[in-house]
Design a protein around this motif. Structure first.
Motif, PDB file in Angstrom:
ATOM      1  N   HIS A  26       0.787  -1.143   0.103  1.00 55.56           N
ATOM      2  CA  HIS A  26      -0.068  -0.122   0.136  1.00 55.56           C
ATOM      3  C   HIS A  26       0.819   1.196  -0.110  1.00 55.56           C
ATOM      4  O   HIS A  26       0.562   2.255  -0.606  1.00 55.56           O
ATOM      5  CB  HIS A  26      -0.958   0.051   1.205  1.00 55.56           C
ATOM      6  N   ALA A  27       1.857   1.072   0.791  1.00 62.02           N
ATOM      7  CA  ALA A  27       2.601   2.404   0.967  1.00 62.02           C
ATOM      8  C   ALA A  27       3.606   2.566  -0.593  1.00 62.02           C
ATOM      9  O   ALA A  27       3.751   3.970  -0.850  1.00 62.02           O
ATOM     10  CB  ALA A  27       3.760   2.114   2.070  1.00 62.02           C
ATOM     11  N   GLU A  28       3.928   1.580  -0.987  1.00 60.25           N
ATOM     12  CA  GLU A  28       4.544   1.924  -2.367  1.00 60.25           C
ATOM     13  C   GLU A  28       3.407   2.331  -3.497  1.00 60.25           C
ATOM     14  O   GLU A  28       3.957   3.259  -4.336  1.00 60.25           O
ATOM     15  CB  GLU A  28       5.008   0.204  -2.935  1.00 60.25           C
ATOM     16  N   ALA A  29       2.551   1.934  -3.227  1.00 61.29           N
ATOM     17  CA  ALA A  29       1.370   2.623  -4.286  1.00 61.29           C
ATOM     18  C   ALA A  29       1.315   4.257  -3.895  1.00 61.29           C
ATOM     19  O   ALA A  29       0.928   4.741  -4.917  1.00 61.29           O
ATOM     20  CB  ALA A  29       0.092   2.120  -4.102  1.00 61.29           C
ATOM     21  N   LEU A  30       1.676   4.583  -2.826  1.00 64.71           N
ATOM     22  CA  LEU A  30       1.277   5.934  -2.374  1.00 64.71           C
ATOM     23  C   LEU A  30       2.762   6.801  -2.497  1.00 64.71           C
ATOM     24  O   LEU A  30       2.764   7.782  -2.019  1.00 64.71           O
ATOM     25  CB  LEU A  30       1.033   6.161  -0.788  1.00 64.71           C
ATOM     26  N   ASN A  31       3.791   5.856  -2.821  1.00 67.10           N
ATOM     27  CA  ASN A  31       5.174   6.493  -3.015  1.00 67.10           C
ATOM     28  C   ASN A  31       5.710   6.827  -1.501  1.00 67.10           C
ATOM     29  O   ASN A  31       6.644   7.889  -1.361  1.00 67.10           O
ATOM     30  CB  ASN A  31       5.210   7.747  -3.856  1.00 67.10           C
ATOM     31  N   ARG A  32       5.359   6.015  -0.625  1.00 68.24           N
ATOM     32  CA  ARG A  32       5.780   6.274   0.754  1.00 68.24           C
ATOM     33  C   ARG A  32       6.631   5.207   1.053  1.00 68.24           C
ATOM     34  O   ARG A  32       6.558   3.969   0.603  1.00 68.24           O
ATOM     35  CB  ARG A  32       4.870   6.096   1.738  1.00 68.24           C
ATOM     36  N   SER A  33       8.045   5.313   1.726  1.00 72.15           N
ATOM     37  CA  SER A  33       9.065   4.337   2.293  1.00 72.15           C
ATOM     38  C   SER A  33       8.540   3.693   3.284  1.00 72.15           C
ATOM     39  O   SER A  33       8.783   4.553   4.392  1.00 72.15           O
ATOM     40  CB  SER A  33      10.233   5.100   2.003  1.00 72.15           C
ATOM     41  N   VAL A  34       8.339   2.565   3.333  1.00 75.26           N
ATOM     42  CA  VAL A  34       7.837   1.778   4.493  1.00 75.26           C
ATOM     43  C   VAL A  34       8.645   0.594   4.587  1.00 75.26           C
ATOM     44  O   VAL A  34       9.006  -0.365   3.600  1.00 75.26           O
ATOM     45  CB  VAL A  34       6.489   1.422   4.741  1.00 75.26           C
ATOM     46  N   GLN A  35       9.672   0.418   5.741  1.00 71.38           N
ATOM     47  CA  GLN A  35      10.687  -0.703   6.051  1.00 71.38           C
ATOM     48  C   GLN A  35       9.961  -1.565   7.207  1.00 71.38           C
ATOM     49  O   GLN A  35       9.339  -1.344   7.850  1.00 71.38           O
ATOM     50  CB  GLN A  35      12.020  -0.191   6.317  1.00 71.38           C
ATOM     51  N   VAL A  36      10.484  -2.778   6.953  1.00 72.99           N
ATOM     52  CA  VAL A  36       9.688  -3.902   7.874  1.00 72.99           C
ATOM     53  C   VAL A  36      11.288  -4.495   8.642  1.00 72.99           C
ATOM     54  O   VAL A  36      12.118  -4.832   8.273  1.00 72.99           O
ATOM     55  CB  VAL A  36       9.094  -5.034   7.343  1.00 72.99           C
ATOM     56  N   VAL A  37      11.052  -4.728  10.102  1.00 71.84           N
ATOM     57  CA  VAL A  37      12.109  -5.516  10.713  1.00 71.84           C
ATOM     58  C   VAL A  37      11.363  -6.640  11.335  1.00 71.84           C
ATOM     59  O   VAL A  37      10.327  -6.469  12.004  1.00 71.84           O
ATOM     60  CB  VAL A  37      12.598  -4.442  11.716  1.00 71.84           C
ATOM     61  N   ASN A  38      11.727  -7.753  11.165  1.00 67.87           N
ATOM     62  CA  ASN A  38      11.283  -8.988  11.836  1.00 67.87           C
ATOM     63  C   ASN A  38      11.917  -9.207  13.202  1.00 67.87           C
ATOM     64  O   ASN A  38      13.100  -9.414  13.163  1.00 67.87           O
ATOM     65  CB  ASN A  38      11.543 -10.275  10.903  1.00 67.87           C
ATOM     66  N   LEU A 104       8.161  -1.000  10.212  1.00 64.79           N
ATOM     67  CA  LEU A 104       7.261  -1.925  11.074  1.00 64.79           C
ATOM     68  C   LEU A 104       8.170  -2.911  11.614  1.00 64.79           C
ATOM     69  O   LEU A 104       8.910  -3.627  11.117  1.00 64.79           O
ATOM     70  CB  LEU A 104       6.332  -2.507   9.768  1.00 64.79           C
ATOM     71  N   PHE A 105       7.691  -3.128  12.870  1.00 67.05           N
ATOM     72  CA  PHE A 105       8.410  -4.045  13.628  1.00 67.05           C
ATOM     73  C   PHE A 105       7.441  -5.231  13.794  1.00 67.05           C
ATOM     74  O   PHE A 105       6.382  -5.222  14.690  1.00 67.05           O
ATOM     75  CB  PHE A 105       8.944  -3.613  15.088  1.00 67.05           C
ATOM     76  N   ASP A 106       7.687  -6.190  13.176  1.00 66.38           N
ATOM     77  CA  ASP A 106       7.045  -7.552  13.089  1.00 66.38           C
ATOM     78  C   ASP A 106       7.169  -8.454  14.411  1.00 66.38           C
ATOM     79  O   ASP A 106       8.211  -8.913  14.424  1.00 66.38           O
ATOM     80  CB  ASP A 106       7.136  -8.409  11.773  1.00 66.38           C
ATOM     81  N   CYS A 107       6.464  -8.297  15.497  1.00 68.55           N
ATOM     82  CA  CYS A 107       6.568  -8.822  16.983  1.00 68.55           C
ATOM     83  C   CYS A 107       6.091 -10.215  17.087  1.00 68.55           C
ATOM     84  O   CYS A 107       5.147 -10.468  16.258  1.00 68.55           O
ATOM     85  CB  CYS A 107       6.269  -7.905  17.699  1.00 68.55           C
ATOM     86  N   PRO A 108       6.731 -10.924  17.919  1.00 69.56           N
ATOM     87  CA  PRO A 108       6.356 -12.494  18.236  1.00 69.56           C
ATOM     88  C   PRO A 108       4.879 -12.338  18.981  1.00 69.56           C
ATOM     89  O   PRO A 108       4.629 -11.175  19.721  1.00 69.56           O
ATOM     90  CB  PRO A 108       7.419 -13.101  18.955  1.00 69.56           C
ATOM     91  N   GLY A 109       3.980 -13.258  19.163  1.00 70.84           N
ATOM     92  CA  GLY A 109       2.639 -13.359  19.426  1.00 70.84           C
ATOM     93  C   GLY A 109       2.548 -13.630  20.977  1.00 70.84           C
ATOM     94  O   GLY A 109       1.727 -13.425  21.513  1.00 70.84           O
TER      95      GLY A 109
END
Length: 285
Positions: A26-38, A104-109
């Protein structure tokens, strides 16, 4: 400029990785830079690129196979996260420092991380020291929430994270695209629930008067203080995704520090300039 972060939390199977993948697209479609950390040392696979992966530091399988530790899955995960908390320099090096980061920090559950050990609170404090504005995003599977008592359980899990971390939190009901039309209509009452009405509708199903009083007290606390509300998340609905993003961006004040361009100055003032006409033209524009 500040940096921005979402802590993506929720029980196992609530759709955290799918949420991260959807937001990146979704961010790519809006030309926004969003990164993810696992940050899940037990993660097996995900379909998005990550700027950092905790499994490069430590993995649950390695901990469980260590004969000197003798941990099971849950104990191994807690050990991994405590090890991570003692090695935040690894995360700092992996993140680098780029102005206007949005991560975005993808956290354990595992709920233990929000109730029994202070690891996630330590992470929040460390991110804030690195000038991150942090928002918690707590996900709950909508297919799990179609019954009142399961809903109350989900609300309590979200509330536990909210109280533990003490940061702005947006609660999201995921997998709405997997519900039938009938189930979608039923679940609307859980997005902004009237807890007292919910208790009255299910008063005949209580097995114990003692637990009935406890459940009523919990529901009253949630309802009186408007503590928990949910936003629907359908990964096929771009407008719905945008609404979720707007709520999160507002909570961390994303975009308020973006620079705006000053209007170009006119080198020479034209002769016989009609200021009334110019003003009217600007108003019309």
């Amino acid at each position: 400029m500040p940096r921005y972060a979402q802590l993506v939390m929720g029980p196992a199977g609530s759709g955290k990785s799918t949420y991260c993948s959807t937001l990146v697209q979704h961010a790519e479609a809006l030309n926004r830079s969003v990164q993810v950390v696992n940050l899940d040392p037990a993660a097996e696979h995900f379909d998005y690129p990550v700027m950092a992966d905790i499994r490069e530091l430590i993995q649950v399988d390695d901990v469980m196979e260590d004969d000197s530790l003798k941990f099971g899955p849950n104990g191994g995960l807690v050990f991994c996260m405590e090890y991570f908390a003692n090695n935040f320099d690894w995360l700092e090096e992996s993140l680098g420092h780029v102005e206007d980061d949005y991560i975005l920090f993808d956290c354990p559950g595992q709920i233990e991380l929000y109730t029994h050990v202070p690891v996630m609170r330590q992470l929040v404090e460390q991110l804030q020291q690195w000038e991150f504005r942090v928002c918690g995003v707590f996900l709950v599977d909508s297919q799990f929430m179609v019954e009142s008592f399961k809903f109350i359980s989900g609300v309590m899990a979200a509330l536990s994270a909210m109280v533990s971390l003490e940061i702005p939190q947006v609660n999201v009901m995921t997998k709405m695209d997997l519900l039938s039309p009938k189930a979608k209509k039923e679940i609307e009452k859980y997005l902004d629930p009237d807890m007292y009405s919910m208790m009255e509708d299910n008063s005949d199903t209580f097995r114990s008067q003692k637990f009935k009083k406890l459940t009523k007290a919990i529901c009253g606390l949630i309802d009186d203080y408007s503590m928990v509300r949910f936003l629907p998340f359908d990964r096929t609905d771009e407008e719905g995704i945008n609404i979720v993003m707007q709520h999160i961006d507002f909570s961390i004040q994303y975009g308020e520090d973006l620079e705006f361009k000053e209007p170009k100055e006119v080198d020479e003032e034209p002769a016989n300039l009609n200021y009334d006409e110019l003003f009217q033209n600007k108003v019309v524009c």
